[in-house]
Design an enzyme around this catalytic site. Structure first.
Site, PDB file in Angstrom:
ATOM      1  N   CYS A   1      31.285  15.712 -29.465  1.00 44.45           N
ATOM      2  CA  CYS A   1      32.440  16.589 -29.185  1.00 44.45           C
ATOM      3  C   CYS A   1      32.340  17.367 -27.874  1.00 44.45           C
ATOM      4  O   CYS A   1      33.365  17.668 -27.253  1.00 44.45           O
ATOM      5  CB  CYS A   1      32.625  17.604 -30.316  1.00 44.45           C
ATOM      6  SG  CYS A   1      32.378  16.937 -31.971  1.00 44.45           S
TER       7      CYS A   1
ATOM      8  N   CYS B   1      34.226  16.607 -24.381  1.00 45.77           N
ATOM      9  CA  CYS B   1      35.649  16.938 -24.204  1.00 45.77           C
ATOM     10  C   CYS B   1      35.936  18.424 -24.422  1.00 45.77           C
ATOM     11  O   CYS B   1      36.807  18.991 -23.769  1.00 45.77           O
ATOM     12  CB  CYS B   1      36.502  16.124 -25.177  1.00 45.77           C
ATOM     13  SG  CYS B   1      36.515  14.377 -24.761  1.00 45.77           S
ATOM     14  N   HIS B   2      35.220  19.056 -25.380  1.00 48.73           N
ATOM     15  CA  HIS B   2      35.589  20.432 -25.751  1.00 48.73           C
ATOM     16  C   HIS B   2      34.676  21.492 -25.142  1.00 48.73           C
ATOM     17  O   HIS B   2      34.996  22.675 -25.208  1.00 48.73           O
ATOM     18  CB  HIS B   2      35.583  20.568 -27.281  1.00 48.73           C
ATOM     19  CG  HIS B   2      36.565  19.659 -27.960  1.00 48.73           C
ATOM     20  ND1 HIS B   2      37.909  19.941 -28.053  1.00 48.73           N
ATOM     21  CD2 HIS B   2      36.415  18.445 -28.544  1.00 48.73           C
ATOM     22  CE1 HIS B   2      38.538  18.957 -28.684  1.00 48.73           C
ATOM     23  NE2 HIS B   2      37.645  18.027 -28.984  1.00 48.73           N
TER      24      HIS B   2
ATOM     25  N   HIS C   1      38.356  15.373 -13.293  1.00 52.04           N
ATOM     26  CA  HIS C   1      37.550  14.450 -14.096  1.00 52.04           C
ATOM     27  C   HIS C   1      36.985  13.300 -13.256  1.00 52.04           C
ATOM     28  O   HIS C   1      35.891  13.391 -12.739  1.00 52.04           O
ATOM     29  CB  HIS C   1      38.386  13.928 -15.272  1.00 52.04           C
ATOM     30  CG  HIS C   1      37.562  13.278 -16.318  1.00 52.04           C
ATOM     31  ND1 HIS C   1      36.891  13.990 -17.273  1.00 52.04           N
ATOM     32  CD2 HIS C   1      37.270  11.988 -16.545  1.00 52.04           C
ATOM     33  CE1 HIS C   1      36.216  13.152 -18.046  1.00 52.04           C
ATOM     34  NE2 HIS C   1      36.437  11.931 -17.634  1.00 52.04           N
TER      35      HIS C   1
ATOM     36  N   HIS D   1      43.388   8.960 -16.028  1.00 51.11           N
ATOM     37  CA  HIS D   1      41.956   8.622 -16.104  1.00 51.11           C
ATOM     38  C   HIS D   1      41.769   7.275 -15.411  1.00 51.11           C
ATOM     39  O   HIS D   1      41.886   6.225 -16.048  1.00 51.11           O
ATOM     40  CB  HIS D   1      41.529   8.554 -17.575  1.00 51.11           C
ATOM     41  CG  HIS D   1      40.038   8.440 -17.767  1.00 51.11           C
ATOM     42  ND1 HIS D   1      39.344   7.273 -17.535  1.00 51.11           N
ATOM     43  CD2 HIS D   1      39.113   9.359 -18.144  1.00 51.11           C
ATOM     44  CE1 HIS D   1      38.051   7.478 -17.789  1.00 51.11           C
ATOM     45  NE2 HIS D   1      37.888   8.741 -18.159  1.00 51.11           N
TER      46      HIS D   1
HETATM   47 FE1  DHE Z   1      33.086   8.948 -18.913  1.00 49.02          FE
HETATM   48  C1  DHE Z   1      32.821   8.053 -15.604  1.00 49.02           C
HETATM   49  C2  DHE Z   1      32.985  12.221 -18.033  1.00 49.02           C
HETATM   50  C3  DHE Z   1      33.893   9.775 -22.117  1.00 49.02           C
HETATM   51  C4  DHE Z   1      32.411   5.758 -19.866  1.00 49.02           C
HETATM   52  N1  DHE Z   1      32.990   9.956 -17.148  1.00 49.02           N
HETATM   53  C5  DHE Z   1      32.866   9.395 -15.879  1.00 49.02           C
HETATM   54  C6  DHE Z   1      32.760  10.449 -14.921  1.00 49.02           C
HETATM   55  C7  DHE Z   1      32.812  11.632 -15.615  1.00 49.02           C
HETATM   56  C8  DHE Z   1      32.942  11.317 -17.002  1.00 49.02           C
HETATM   57  C9  DHE Z   1      32.751  13.025 -15.043  1.00 49.02           C
HETATM   58  C10 DHE Z   1      32.520  10.273 -13.443  1.00 49.02           C
HETATM   59  C11 DHE Z   1      33.731   9.846 -12.793  1.00 49.02           C
HETATM   60  C12 DHE Z   1      33.586   9.403 -11.400  1.00 49.02           C
HETATM   61  O1  DHE Z   1      32.466   9.128 -10.906  1.00 49.02           O
HETATM   62  O2  DHE Z   1      34.646   9.300 -10.810  1.00 49.02           O
HETATM   63  N2  DHE Z   1      33.441  10.693 -19.912  1.00 49.02           N
HETATM   64  C13 DHE Z   1      33.309  11.927 -19.368  1.00 49.02           C
HETATM   65  C14 DHE Z   1      33.560  12.937 -20.369  1.00 49.02           C
HETATM   66  O3  DHE Z   1      33.418  14.175 -20.222  1.00 49.02           O
HETATM   67  C15 DHE Z   1      34.070  12.256 -21.575  1.00 49.02           C
HETATM   68  C16 DHE Z   1      35.571  12.474 -21.672  1.00 49.02           C
HETATM   69  C17 DHE Z   1      33.495  12.754 -22.883  1.00 49.02           C
HETATM   70  C18 DHE Z   1      32.000  12.727 -22.982  1.00 49.02           C
HETATM   71  O4  DHE Z   1      31.475  13.265 -23.951  1.00 49.02           O
HETATM   72  O5  DHE Z   1      31.322  12.203 -22.112  1.00 49.02           O
HETATM   73  C19 DHE Z   1      33.763  10.798 -21.221  1.00 49.02           C
HETATM   74  N3  DHE Z   1      33.175   7.930 -20.693  1.00 49.02           N
HETATM   75  C20 DHE Z   1      33.529   8.454 -21.879  1.00 49.02           C
HETATM   76  C21 DHE Z   1      33.480   7.455 -22.924  1.00 49.02           C
HETATM   77  O6  DHE Z   1      33.767   7.631 -24.141  1.00 49.02           O
HETATM   78  C22 DHE Z   1      33.020   6.178 -22.309  1.00 49.02           C
HETATM   79  C23 DHE Z   1      34.080   5.088 -22.460  1.00 49.02           C
HETATM   80  C24 DHE Z   1      31.736   5.652 -22.928  1.00 49.02           C
HETATM   81  C25 DHE Z   1      30.598   6.648 -22.852  1.00 49.02           C
HETATM   82  O7  DHE Z   1      29.670   6.407 -22.111  1.00 49.02           O
HETATM   83  O8  DHE Z   1      30.663   7.660 -23.537  1.00 49.02           O
HETATM   84  C26 DHE Z   1      32.845   6.612 -20.858  1.00 49.02           C
HETATM   85  N4  DHE Z   1      32.712   7.224 -17.905  1.00 49.02           N
HETATM   86  C27 DHE Z   1      32.397   6.032 -18.501  1.00 49.02           C
HETATM   87  C28 DHE Z   1      32.083   5.064 -17.464  1.00 49.02           C
HETATM   88  C29 DHE Z   1      32.232   5.697 -16.220  1.00 49.02           C
HETATM   89  C30 DHE Z   1      32.609   7.065 -16.539  1.00 49.02           C
HETATM   90  C31 DHE Z   1      31.719   3.592 -17.705  1.00 49.02           C
HETATM   91  C32 DHE Z   1      32.021   5.090 -14.828  1.00 49.02           C
HETATM   92  C33 DHE Z   1      33.234   4.306 -14.410  1.00 49.02           C
HETATM   93  C34 DHE Z   1      33.080   3.564 -13.104  1.00 49.02           C
HETATM   94  O9  DHE Z   1      33.332   2.347 -13.081  1.00 49.02           O
HETATM   95  O10 DHE Z   1      32.743   4.178 -12.067  1.00 49.02           O
END
Ligand code: DHE
Length: 549
Positions: A43, A46-47, A339, A381
């Site tokens: 959680c 996101c929160h 984000h 996103h």
């Molecule tokens: Fe991510 C990128 C934060 C949930 C997979 N994610 C990012 C980035 C951030 C971020 C800050 C960096 C972005 C950039 O470099 O531009 N992600 C978060 C969260 O805070 C969130 C919403 C909740 C959490 O608890 O993390 C979250 N993200 C997820 C998922 O549920 C995903 C699908 C699977 C996981 O790992 O939890 C996920 N996020 C990814 C991936 C990237 C990503 C694969 C990189 C994408 C790319 O190709 O550059």
């Protein structure tokens, strides 16, 4: 879960005793500790650990908010109550929150609903000295090879996150062999390579990769080593983190913390932590934010700077790494909550989602100023994002949305197509909300996933948009296996293949995940790579080190 991981979480989550309540919801100490850990895992992203909300809603027992215009609103989990909270956790919301009935047991959902009606415990801080103690060297610098130790085409390697086992896989993009599974931090979120840079670039861009785990552990990977020695060093810079970037000259790595809310600058060669800077501060509305987390971090291709997105402040900090002792930071006011983002093809403009504002923010990295705010659909996103040429609008970029099945496309060439720049060119209606959009300059198509849709059939399929017509030309069902989702795309070096992850969300610690490979021209499936553990993000060496978006 391993003992060390449990200890790391315990540290993150703080050791404060169970809050005492004269009346009101309460849990046994054991249930409180279990919920605290589960809250962090499922959680907090996101929160927020202090539960003030960002991508997700505020989850404090009671809250009061004053908007810019002075309007006061009040709410809180106590007002929502046990029954309503249990329903929200179990079934999700239309606003984009997942349903957790598949992930948590009924008892866990019940306890979580109670836990979030209690005061949040505050996690501890982390000093530079504490970071230094965590550094580990697996391969001494003197033993770094001067040429690749394998005869493989390392520029077409893929570095693949194996989320739930805390590993990344290295896959040879030519032969499709999985060369190794490298232990990293817990649920690695982002991996970045040393990149080409116009002022001063590192030797051999793309050779060294740096991962950032959710537990704040950064690992350094050398793709010139034999697979058994690719992990060369590691250091922990936070308890909870998401992103990392390397300076254009290859000298420094920056890691951004969710908790503590700070960024740390580390020597890219030795992984010695050099500097830590708090990101707490006053947000664009004039309110002090304690949990001001670092979301995306990017290296600017033409300036000696990084862009650090301070999520809850609604600010991009342009951090100049040319003099670490006299660190120049330009704080650019944008919108909340920042984000994920990507550069335009010139490398001057950074386009990032401010998802709570339903806007894409554009920052001019040359002038170090806000360039534009673009109104888009609910909760943009883009992930790695996509840039391409549109027959009517000229150069454009696009994003998927967490809140709605829409890909929004806007013009991004203020020099050549000023009339269309930073204005919506068109929107494509997809079957469901998604996380990632991606293309390649050699491809005619843009790919969008629909991972956020609650219906498994939609969640398991991806859609392909024709760049010429702006229409969906194909919907591809990646899998029909229960509990599996289709997520994230990456092209190979020459743009002839698209790799999509089949992610088993239910049984995520087994090697039952796959990468499904498509011909980028015919859109036909070419094959599957088996034996992967919860594969999510995939990063092609050439594309990521050459700014191919
Ligand atoms: Fe991510 C990128 C934060 C949930 C997979 N994610 C990012 C980035 C951030 C971020 C800050 C960096 C972005 C950039 O470099 O531009 N992600 C978060 C969260 O805070 C969130 C919403 C909740 C959490 O608890 O993390 C979250 N993200 C997820 C998922 O549920 C995903 C699908 C699977 C996981 O790992 O939890 C996920 N996020 C990814 C991936 C990237 C990503 C694969 C990189 C994408 C790319 O190709 O550059």
């Amino acid at each position: 879960m391993s003992r060390s991981l449990t200890t790391a979480f315990a540290l993150l989550l703080g050791t404060s005793a169970l809050p005492a309540f004269a009346e009101g919801p309460t849990l046994s100490e054991e249930a409180f500790e279990a919920s605290k850990q589960l809250y962090f895992e499922q959680c907090a992203g996101c929160h927020g650990v202090l539960r003030k909300g960002a991508t997700g809603k505020n989850l404090e027992p009671t809250w009061k908010k004053t908007a810019k215009d002075g309007t006061v609103t009040e709410g809180g989990t106590l007002k929502l109550g046990q029954e309503r909270l249990e329903k929200i956790i179990a079934y999700g919301t239309e606003g984009g929150m997942n349903n957790f009935s598949d992930i948590m047991t009924e008892d866990q959902i019940r306890d979580m609903a109670t836990y979030i009606q209690m005061d949040p415990p505050k996690p501890p801080e982390m000093s530079l000295a504490q970071m230094k103690e965590t550094r580990k060297i697996y391969v001494e610098e003197a033993d770094y090879p001067t040429a690749p130790l394998h005869g493989r085409n390392w520029e077409n390697f893929f570095v693949v996150i194996e989320r739930d086992v805390g590993k990344v896989a290295i896959i040879d993009g030519d032969t499709k062999e999985v060369l190794t599974h490298i232990p990293t931090g817990y649920a690695v979120h982002v991996i970045k390579a040393s990149e080409h840079h116009s002022i001063s670039e590192p030797e051999n861009p793309g050779r060294f990769w740096y991962t950032m785990g959710r537990d704040g552990k950064m690992t350094k990977i050398d793709l010139w080593q034999t697979p058994d020695k690719m992990l060369v060093s590691e250091v922990k810079v936070a308890y909870d983190a998401r992103d990392v970037a390397i300076s254009g000259d290859g000298k420094y790595v920056i890691g951004g913390g969710y908790w503590p809310p700070h960024f740390a600058i580390v020597d890219a060669q030795t992984m010695e932590p050099l500097k830590v800077v708090s990101t707490r501060g006053v947000n664009v509305d004039g309110n002090y934010v304690e949990e001001a987390r670092v979301a995306a971090i990017y290296t600017t291709p033409h300036e000696p700077t990084w862009l650090v997105a301070v999520k809850e402040l609604g600010q991009i900090w342009q951090v100049d790494y040319s003099d670490l002792d006299n660190l120049r930071i330009d704080k650019i006011n944008t919108a909340k909550f920042l984000h994920d983002g990507f550069f335009d093809p010139t490398g001057r403009y950074f386009q990032i989602a401010a998802n709570a504002s339903n806007k894409m923010v554009v920052v001019d990295s040359k002038e170090r100023k806000l360039e534009a705010l673009i109104d888009v659909a609910a909760l943009p996103h883009p992930g790695p994002g996509a840039n391409w040429n549109d027959p009517n609008c000229g150069p454009v970029a696009g994003t998927t949305h967490l809140g709605v099945g829409t890909v929004t496309v806007w013009g991004n060439d203020p020099e050549g197509h000023a009339d269309n720049a930073w204005k919506v060119c068109y929107e494509v209606e997809t079957d469901g909300p998604g996380l990632f959009v991606r293309t390649h300059p050699n491809s005619k198509y843009v790919w969008a996933d629909q991972t956020k849709h609650p219906d498994p059939e939609v969640q398991q399929s991806v859609q392909v948009i024709d760049k010429e017509t702006g229409k969906i030309v194909k919907t591809i069902q990646i899998t029909e296996e229960e509990g599996n989702a289709a997520v994230h795309f990456e092209f190979n070096k020459d743009g002839t293949e698209v790799w999509v992850s089949k992610w088993n969300l239910k049984d995520s610690k087994a090697p039952n995940g796959q990468i499904v490979i498509f011909d980028a021209e015919t859109l036909e499936e070419k094959g599957r790579i088996d034996g992967l553990y919860a594969p999510t993000g995939k990063f092609n060496v050439y594309n990521r080190s050459n700014h191919v978006t």
